[in-house]
Write a protein that holds these residues in place. Structure first.
Motif, PDB file in Angstrom:
ATOM      1  N   ASP A   1       1.085  -1.026  -0.517  1.00 53.92           N
ATOM      2  CA  ASP A   1      -0.069  -0.579  -0.378  1.00 53.92           C
ATOM      3  C   ASP A   1       0.486   1.245   0.082  1.00 53.92           C
ATOM      4  N   THR A   2       2.330   1.122   0.060  1.00 55.54           N
ATOM      5  CA  THR A   2       2.987   2.168   0.783  1.00 55.54           C
ATOM      6  C   THR A   2       3.045   3.147  -1.386  1.00 55.54           C
TER       7      THR A   2
ATOM      8  N   ILE B   1       0.942   3.423  -3.044  1.00 58.62           N
ATOM      9  CA  ILE B   1      -0.376   4.948  -3.385  1.00 58.62           C
ATOM     10  C   ILE B   1      -0.047   6.361  -2.444  1.00 58.62           C
ATOM     11  N   GLN B   2       0.488   5.992  -1.143  1.00 59.84           N
ATOM     12  CA  GLN B   2       0.997   6.898  -0.631  1.00 59.84           C
ATOM     13  C   GLN B   2       2.325   8.196  -1.694  1.00 59.84           C
TER      14      GLN B   2
ATOM     15  N   LYS C   1      -0.503  -1.553  -5.319  1.00 60.37           N
ATOM     16  CA  LYS C   1      -1.068  -0.993  -5.480  1.00 60.37           C
ATOM     17  C   LYS C   1      -1.173   0.740  -6.263  1.00 60.37           C
TER      18      LYS C   1
END
Ligand code: NDP
Ligand code: ZN
Length: 351
Positions: free
Chosen positions: A247-248, A250-251, A275
């Motif tokens: 998920d990192t 995404i950031q 992602k």
């Protein structure tokens, strides 16, 4: 000979193995100092690269050459050497194409504690010794030099993948030992505002010492919001990912400017997909480049990196928070890496 091994997914222990065989281009080395890696933890306890049975762990070492094959030119028994975590086959087509870390197949330049026994043994085998070993120069501390095997080249590779330029605003996500070396590398490459994401107090302190200008604590709020606030809504030019998870990305995608680059060196141990947010990636047209890579190994890189220690530009000893003496302490050091107490950056075992 004895070694500390992965017995299967989730299982480790001491095992007996036969003395390694070696070919005409290879060397046998005995460890002087070794360090466990977060990657060993992904490999054993997450089963990230699949089942491995009775494989000696460890890929970060400084050692002494014990034997060399008949065609080895530049190394002899008794030489003290830095051993990179990645030991490519230098005559492979992948190496000729510039991707030696993938010689023999994707990630196959990474041999220790992946395809063959690693460095947590009484002796270990090094393929292509002339291409993969580097002499430990007089006056360079062996324990500090172990950080050249993996932590420095990995952190620095994150900087290379992100292609950091003079004056860039940079965010390094994750300030464990790899991220700390990315911070140090970004500062050497001329980053201006250097945002470091982490929470452990001693990592935060050392990140500042290596050149971080601002600390972002991911436990205290969304890191994208924090970065946007600090950059007045502009975002950063470059992101290095050295921690977090699938998920990192995404950031990272949200915080990097159009035309920016994200360099990932984090070993994604779990999760099926990385992602990327469609809209913030410019609906596929944002010129936000995402690159991920295994560190380059080999002799030249080791020889070059050690000069940064010799000239005082890089002090890797700050990473060594937990020191052990004696071969049998490899077990304790690995367990410490697994449990990650708050004050840990890197354990080192001096044999
Ligand atoms: P650490 O676990 O010591 O550090 C991870 C860092 O990420 C810590 O600063 C941690 O913060 C931070 N972090 C954790 N979760 C989040 C989150 N959700 N958001 C933002 N930051 C977060 O790891 P290492 O430095 O030892 O290694 C980093 C990675 O690099 C590992 O995956 C390792 O396997 C990999 N690696 C890759 C190599 C390569 O060639 N590509 C080679 C060697 C290692 P906190 O301060 O709270 O702990
Ligand atoms: Zn490693």
């Amino acid at each position: 000979m004895k070694g500390y091994a992965m017995l299967g997914i989730g299982k480790t222990g001491w095992i007996e193995k036969s003395y390694p065989k070696y070919g005409p281009l290879d060397a046998i080395v005995k460890p002087i100092a070794v360090s466990p890696c977060t990657s060993d933890v992904h490999t054993v306890w997450e089963g990230a690269i699949g089942e491995r049975k009775d494989m000696i762990l460890g890929h970060e070492a400084v050692g002494e050459v014990v034997e060399v094959g008949e065609l080895v030119r530049d190394f002899k028994p008794g030489d003290k050497v830095i051993v990179p975590a990645i030991t490519p086959d230098w005559n492979s087509l992948q190496s000729q194409a510039g991707y030696s870390m993938h010689s023999g197949g994707m990630l196959a330049g990474w041999k220790f504690s992946n395809f063959k026994d690693g460095v947590f043994g009484e002796f270990f085998h090094v393929n292509d010794a002339d291409g993969n070993l580097a002499i430990l120069p007089e006056g360079v501390d062996a324990a500090a030099a172990v950080m050249l095997s993996d932590m420095v080249p990995t952190g620095f590779h994150g900087v290379e993948l992100a292609d950091i330029q003079f004056g860039d605003d940079v965010c390094v996500i994750g300030i464990g030992p790899v991220g700390l070396m990315a911070v140090a590398g970004a500062a050497l490459r001329g980053a201006s505002n250097l945002y470091a994401v982490g929470s452990r107090p001693n990592c935060v302190k050392i990140a500042r010492e290596y050149g971080a200008t601002d600390i972002i604590n991911y436990r205290e709020g969304d890191i994208v919001e924090q970065i946007m606030e600090k950059t007045h809504g502009k975002g950063v030019d470059r992101v290095v990912i050295a921690g977090g998870d699938v998920d990192t990305f995404i950031q990272a995608t949200k915080m990097v400017k159009p035309g920016g680059r994200i360099g990932n060196v984090n070993y994604l141990g779990s999760g099926d997909y990385v992602k990327i947010p469609r809209a913030e990636w410019g609906c596929g047209m944002g010129h936000k480049v995402i690159a991920g890579g295994l560190m380059p190994g080999g002799r030249l890189r080791m020889e070059k990196l050690v000069t940064l220690m010799q000239t005082g530009r890089l002090d890797t000893s700050k990473l060594l928070t937990h020191k052990f003496k004696g071969f049998e302490k490899m077990e304790e050091a690995l367990m410490l890496m697994k449990d990650k107490p708050k004050d840990l950056i890197k354990p080192i075992v001096i044999i």
